[in-house]
Design a protein around this motif. Structure first.
Motif, mmCIF file in Angstrom:
data_model
loop_
_atom_site.group_PDB
_atom_site.id
_atom_site.type_symbol
_atom_site.label_atom_id
_atom_site.label_comp_id
_atom_site.label_asym_id
_atom_site.label_seq_id
_atom_site.Cartn_x
_atom_site.Cartn_y
_atom_site.Cartn_z
ATOM 1 N N ALA A 134 0.890 -1.118 0.097
ATOM 2 C CA ALA A 134 -0.006 -0.025 -0.281
ATOM 3 C C ALA A 134 0.886 1.323 -0.077
ATOM 4 N N MET A 135 0.369 2.236 -0.819
ATOM 5 C CA MET A 135 1.077 3.743 -0.928
ATOM 6 C C MET A 135 1.161 4.132 0.452
ATOM 7 N N SER A 136 0.328 3.823 1.371
ATOM 8 C CA SER A 136 0.440 4.639 2.748
ATOM 9 C C SER A 136 1.799 4.220 3.671
ATOM 10 N N GLN A 137 2.141 2.946 2.930
ATOM 11 C CA GLN A 137 3.668 2.639 3.884
ATOM 12 C C GLN A 137 4.649 3.109 3.259
ATOM 13 N N LEU A 138 4.507 3.888 2.255
ATOM 14 C CA LEU A 138 5.778 4.294 1.404
ATOM 15 C C LEU A 138 6.209 5.805 2.008
ATOM 16 N N SER A 139 7.483 5.909 1.796
ATOM 17 C CA SER A 139 8.089 7.580 2.177
ATOM 18 C C SER A 139 7.466 8.428 1.255
ATOM 19 N N GLY A 140 7.366 9.766 1.457
ATOM 20 C CA GLY A 140 6.985 10.747 0.510
ATOM 21 C C GLY A 140 7.623 10.539 -0.801
ATOM 22 N N GLY A 141 8.948 10.436 -0.763
ATOM 23 C CA GLY A 141 9.709 10.556 -1.992
ATOM 24 C C GLY A 141 9.152 9.294 -3.111
ATOM 25 N N ASN A 142 9.121 8.157 -2.420
ATOM 26 C CA ASN A 142 8.786 7.086 -2.974
ATOM 27 C C ASN A 142 7.263 7.062 -3.618
ATOM 28 N N GLN A 143 6.469 7.769 -2.791
ATOM 29 C CA GLN A 143 5.287 7.891 -3.276
ATOM 30 C C GLN A 143 5.178 8.927 -4.586
ATOM 31 N N GLN A 144 5.984 9.818 -4.499
ATOM 32 C CA GLN A 144 5.931 10.977 -5.476
ATOM 33 C C GLN A 144 6.359 10.146 -6.864
ATOM 34 N N LYS A 145 7.255 9.163 -6.507
ATOM 35 C CA LYS A 145 7.985 8.578 -7.863
ATOM 36 C C LYS A 145 6.808 7.883 -8.659
ATOM 37 N N PHE A 146 5.861 7.096 -7.762
ATOM 38 C CA PHE A 146 4.860 6.554 -8.342
ATOM 39 C C PHE A 146 3.835 7.356 -9.051
ATOM 40 N N VAL A 147 3.546 8.635 -8.495
ATOM 41 C CA VAL A 147 2.853 9.647 -9.264
ATOM 42 C C VAL A 147 3.386 9.925 -10.529
ATOM 43 N N LEU A 148 4.681 9.995 -10.176
ATOM 44 C CA LEU A 148 5.337 10.164 -11.980
ATOM 45 C C LEU A 148 5.272 8.903 -12.884
ATOM 46 N N ALA A 149 5.376 7.724 -12.161
ATOM 47 C CA ALA A 149 5.221 6.421 -12.873
ATOM 48 C C ALA A 149 4.007 6.432 -13.624
ATOM 49 N N LYS A 150 2.722 6.804 -12.948
ATOM 50 C CA LYS A 150 1.616 6.553 -13.438
ATOM 51 C C LYS A 150 1.153 7.370 -14.501
ATOM 52 N N TRP A 151 2.098 8.524 -14.549
ATOM 53 C CA TRP A 151 1.985 9.380 -15.925
ATOM 54 C C TRP A 151 2.706 9.162 -17.080
ATOM 55 N N LEU A 152 4.165 8.860 -16.355
ATOM 56 C CA LEU A 152 5.065 8.689 -17.642
ATOM 57 C C LEU A 152 4.835 7.386 -18.552
ATOM 58 N N CYS A 153 4.046 6.306 -17.806
ATOM 59 C CA CYS A 153 4.010 4.843 -18.476
ATOM 60 C C CYS A 153 3.147 5.170 -19.750
ATOM 61 N N ALA A 154 2.295 6.189 -19.769
ATOM 62 C CA ALA A 154 1.406 6.329 -20.959
ATOM 63 C C ALA A 154 2.125 7.266 -22.024
ATOM 64 N N GLU A 155 3.384 7.621 -21.865
ATOM 65 C CA GLU A 155 4.143 8.559 -22.720
ATOM 66 C C GLU A 155 3.365 9.750 -23.126
ATOM 67 N N PRO A 156 3.239 10.740 -22.162
ATOM 68 C CA PRO A 156 2.352 12.074 -22.522
ATOM 69 C C PRO A 156 3.226 12.859 -23.408
ATOM 70 N N LYS A 157 2.588 13.903 -23.932
ATOM 71 C CA LYS A 157 3.168 14.969 -24.856
ATOM 72 C C LYS A 157 3.454 15.940 -23.853
ATOM 73 N N LEU A 158 2.710 16.363 -22.895
ATOM 74 C CA LEU A 158 2.739 17.448 -22.077
ATOM 75 C C LEU A 158 2.835 17.033 -20.692
ATOM 76 N N ILE A 159 3.678 17.410 -19.779
ATOM 77 C CA ILE A 159 3.559 16.988 -18.302
ATOM 78 C C ILE A 159 3.500 18.121 -17.543
ATOM 79 N N ILE A 160 2.581 18.224 -16.615
ATOM 80 C CA ILE A 160 2.697 19.303 -15.724
ATOM 81 C C ILE A 160 2.883 19.120 -14.271
ATOM 82 N N LEU A 161 3.824 19.654 -13.755
ATOM 83 C CA LEU A 161 4.276 19.071 -12.576
ATOM 84 C C LEU A 161 3.989 20.210 -11.410
ATOM 85 N N ASP A 162 3.010 20.027 -10.497
ATOM 86 C CA ASP A 162 2.741 20.999 -9.495
ATOM 87 C C ASP A 162 3.380 20.703 -8.182
#
Lengths: 317, 501
Positions: free
Chosen positions: B393-421
């Motif tokens: 579960a994500m709740s057991q990961l540290s903030g940095g590792n969580q954030q990397k999964f947020v990146l992974a979920k977007w990068l895996c579809a190879e977007p044309k534009l990525i907005i990072l807030d």
């Protein structure tokens, strides 16, 4: 050591308590563990269980459906009445259609308009009870020619030594379980229940997801009404009264969280069956039938308590 | 110097699968500010929660004023004189300042009726001692974040706290408010209060603390005197290596325009915003919290509905999209709050990664577990994410590792534009620089990138071009040599000044 006993109790306390109860009943009532009685309980459970399949989807999104009690009454009245008017097959189609329609109506109000699920479905519970009386004019309906209709198979039939309603329930459970575990819809249901905001940010349309769970709830209540009508071969105006809470109790007793996002169909099957055996056991022990209402209360409180405890544990962990 | 007021001795705390704290010892002296630093997941928050009574330690002891103590809970800790001031404030917005200060410990008579006069009097005293500019009767919900923080600090006065623990206190403060906070902290310090200061911001730590204790993987790496040490040494202790090249900028190889917006407005949030971003370009969006940056990108992505304006995608005007349409076109939004908006915390990396693209991960609406696992494994190793498995579960990961999964979920579809807030908010130094490198890498692969950040060095460090926003409007644009801290500050503050006049 202390800690591990606590964990075991928290995780499996309900099951352990249930087994102790089963043993106690079995020792004092010889009839309890006979095949006849067990099949009887399962037959009973197949109606609430069928309803609980759809309600599980609703609860997984973090919503409630308390309208299913009156909906069961209405749909049972419809299926019996239409059986006499239009014949069994059109009656079945109409019943399922009406269930879907009512579910869709709840789904629009909760999913799209965004009204509180508890209020919407509680109001629907009241509305449908009224509708039943409008429809029936206050009199009970009975299936004419009950001896000769093939409609009897759903509630009274046997197949390979198992009651047909039980087979229908298990079949429904398998289909619902597969949908929930393996389809994109099932995944959306878990996601919306787990974190609705994050789901929306991931392009999941939470409104449609919630809508379809209510449609499913209406549909499975339709199947339950068919079993009920066929079993009783008639319908009283109060036949589904209180079922909404029994169903909810079964769902959460299985361990599906009222907060949404965690739970499963097999948990519901276990929960609703446990509830059936508890109620039957109490009857065999000589308690009056109305003790089941007290049991429903206790089950809901204990199950919600345990759920909350587990959540707290996770928050602090 | 003085004897320690609070001593932590050999504290150990084990969670399923992780040793969050491993034989941790440190001490706090009266009148000192003691920094606790470490990467995310190093155990800082766990340690603080142990001190505040939110966690029960599995081993070790806490010695307070010379006596070993057991802390039963936050209120018990507060009454003993140990006060934890959370990153997320723990106030009731509907209650008054006075009621909040004494939350859970209201003075009552023997019939349980609140003694309002006594409550007000004591609260006023605490507020005056801190020099707060508001009275005890104000409803807390109407105060700014900084003022709400003062309400929490007033508890220190009200309960005569001997130890005050600040957890990332400046996360949502302006520079001015930060200065005020530091003044308050110095005031507490002068009165002999022992202060624990947790922060990711190194400049603050070197500014205000006397000693620094570094945690890594639940163990104390050492305690040093702040004046005898430097940034490099502390960083090395935190991550086991030094960071020299902090920012990497992508090579300038711009292609066609990917996204343009023209006159985009939403009442009360942003007005008449126009800009465009090209392939291979990193566009920075700088502004203070509340400038409308997140609202703007959420409207572009379709989570909010803009009232007016046009969005162009690859040169052609499009209808304001829904998130689903935005994703299918090739947009990705890494939102500001990863726990609320970014992830389903009870799901694992596998399910979170596939969530925005269920169609690609399924056939005839049936999920393909093997496709999900393949993608999960690819990104888990590419982004060096630490997990125990695809379904942890994500709740057991540290903030940095969580954030990397947020990146992974977007990068895996190879977007044309990525907005990072705010892609690096609240995450550790190691993950931070990994994300900075990733931004450059993505741009060089031809993605258009928009980066929102409140951290000026970050925005300047990764972007080719920076827009500044203030009060919902884009007020300036900087390129090349004009991209300096002074110019950015100027643009943001000037606009505010002229508005006030």
């Amino acid at each position: 050591m202390q800690q591990s006993i606590n964990t075991v109790l928290r995780r499996h306390g309900l099951i352990l308590g249930f087994l102790v109860f089963l043993a106690a009943v079995a020792l004092s009532a010889d009839a309890f563990l006979t095949p006849g009685n067990i099949l009887d309980v399962l037959r009973q459970v197949s109606i609430t269980g069928m309803m609980a399949l759809g309600v599980t989807f609703v609860v997984l999104t973090g919503r409630l459906d308390l309208s299913v009690g009156s909906l069961l009454t209405l749909l049972t009245v419809i299926v019996v009445d239409q059986h006499n008017i239009a014949g069994p097959f059109p009656a079945i189609i109409m019943t399922l259609g009406a269930g879907i329609l009512i579910g869709a109506f709840n789904g629009i109000l909760v999913g799209f308009v965004g009204l509180n699920a508890l209020i919407v479905t509680l109001a629907m519970l009241s509305f449908l009870q009224g509708l039943v009386l409008f429809y029936s004019g206050g009199s009970n309906v009975n299936v004419q020619d009950a001896q000769n209709t093939w409609f009897a198979v759903f509630g009274r039939g046997d197949f390979l030594g198992l009651p047909v309603p039980v087979i229908l329930f298990l079949l429904g459970a398998i289909i619902a379980g597969l949908v929930l575990q393996y389809t994109t819809f099932g995944r959306r249901v878990y996601a919306v229940g787990g974190n609705e905001t994050a789901s929306v940010f991931s392009g999941v349309d939470a409104r449609w997801t919630v809508f379809w769970t209510y449609v499913l709830s209406g549909l499975t209540t339709g199947f339950a009404a068919i079993i009920m009508g066929s079993r009783v071969m008639g319908a009283q105006n109060t036949i589904g009264q209180g079922y909404e809470l029994t169903v909810l109790a079964g769902v959460i007793l299985g361990g599906t969280s009222l907060l949404g996002g965690s739970g499963s169909i097999w948990r519901t099957v276990i929960g609703i069956s446990m509830l059936g055996f508890i109620q039957n056991g109490l009857l065999l022990l000589g308690f009056a039938y109305y003790v089941q209402w007290l049991v429903t209360w206790a089950v809901i409180i204990i199950a919600v308590w345990i759920d909350l405890g587990a959540k707290r544990g996770r928050v602090f962990a | 110097m003085n004897a320690a007021i609070l001593k932590v001795k050999g504290i150990t705390k084990v969670f399923p699968g992780v040793k969050a704290l491993d034989n941790v010892s440190f001490d706090i002296r009266p009148g000192e500010v003691h920094a606790l630093v470490g990467e995310n997941g190093a155990g800082k928050s766990t340690l603080m929660k142990v001190l505040a009574g939110l966690h029960k330690p599995d081993g070790g002891e806490i010695i307070y004023q010379g006596e070993p103590i057991q802390v039963a809970g936050p209120l018990d800790a507060r009454q003993k004189g140990i006060l934890l001031i959370h990153q997320e404030l723990s106030l009731s917005p509907e209650l008054s300042v006075a009621e909040n200060i004494y939350l859970g410990a209201w003075p009552t008579n023997r019939f349980g009726v609140l003694k309002k006069r006594e409550l007000r009097r004591d609260a006023s005293r605490a507020l005056e001692a801190l020099g707060c500019g508001f009275g005890p009767d104000v409803r807390v919900g109407t105060l700014s974040v900084a003022m709400q923080q003062m309400v929490e600090i007033a508890r220190a006065e009200a309960f005569s706290a001997n130890v005050v623990i600040f957890d990332e206190p400046t996360a949502s403060l302006t520079d001015n408010e930060k200065d005020q906070l530091f003044q308050t902290i110095r005031g507490l310090k002068a009165r002999g209060v022992g202060i624990v200061y947790i922060s990711h911001k190194m400049d603050e730590i070197f500014d205000i603390t006397d000693r620094i204790t570094v945690l890594r993987d639940g163990q104390v790496q050492g305690t040093v005197e702040t004046q005898d040490t430097g940034l490099n040494q502390v960083t090395r202790m935190m991550i086991g290596r030094t960071l020299d090249a902090y920012f990497v900028k992508a090579k300038e190889m711009f292609g066609a325009k990917v996204l343009s917006v023209d006159g985009l407005s939403k009442n009360g949030q942003f007005s008449d915003v126009s800009f465009s971003v090209r392939e291979g370009e990193v566009l920075g969006l700088y502004g203070l919290v509340g400038a409308g940056r997140s609202e703007l990108v959420e409207a572009i992505f379709g989570v909010r509905r803009a009232d007016a304006g046009t969005i162009f995608w690859k040169g052609a005007p499009i209808e304001l999209p829904t998130p689903r349409q935005a994703i299918d076109m090739g947009m990705a939004l890494v939102p500001e709050s990863r726990k609320e908006q970014g992830l389903v915390l009870m799901m694992g990396g596998r399910e979170n990664t596939s969530l925005p693209h269920l169609k690609q991960f399924s056939e005839m609406a049936v999920m393909s577990r093997s496709k999900e696992l393949a993608t999960y494994e690819k990104y888990q190793s590419a982004l060096a994410i630490k997990t125990t498995g695809p379904d942890q579960a994500m709740s057991q990961l540290s903030g940095g590792n969580q954030q990397k999964f947020v990146l992974a979920k977007w990068l895996c579809a190879e977007p044309k534009l990525i907005i990072l807030d705010e892609p690096t908010r609240g995450i550790d130094v190691g993950s931070k620089s990994a994300i900075h490198e990733l931004i450059a890498e993505l741009a060089e692969k031809g993605l258009a990138v928009i980066v929102i950040s409140s951290e000026m060095p970050e925005v300047l460090g990764v972007s080719h071009r920076v827009l500044t926003m203030s009060e919902g409007a884009v007020v300036a644009e900087f390129k090349g040599d004009d991209m300096t801290e002074e110019n950015l500050i100027d643009a943001v503050s000037h606009h505010r000044g002229s508005d006030a006049a």
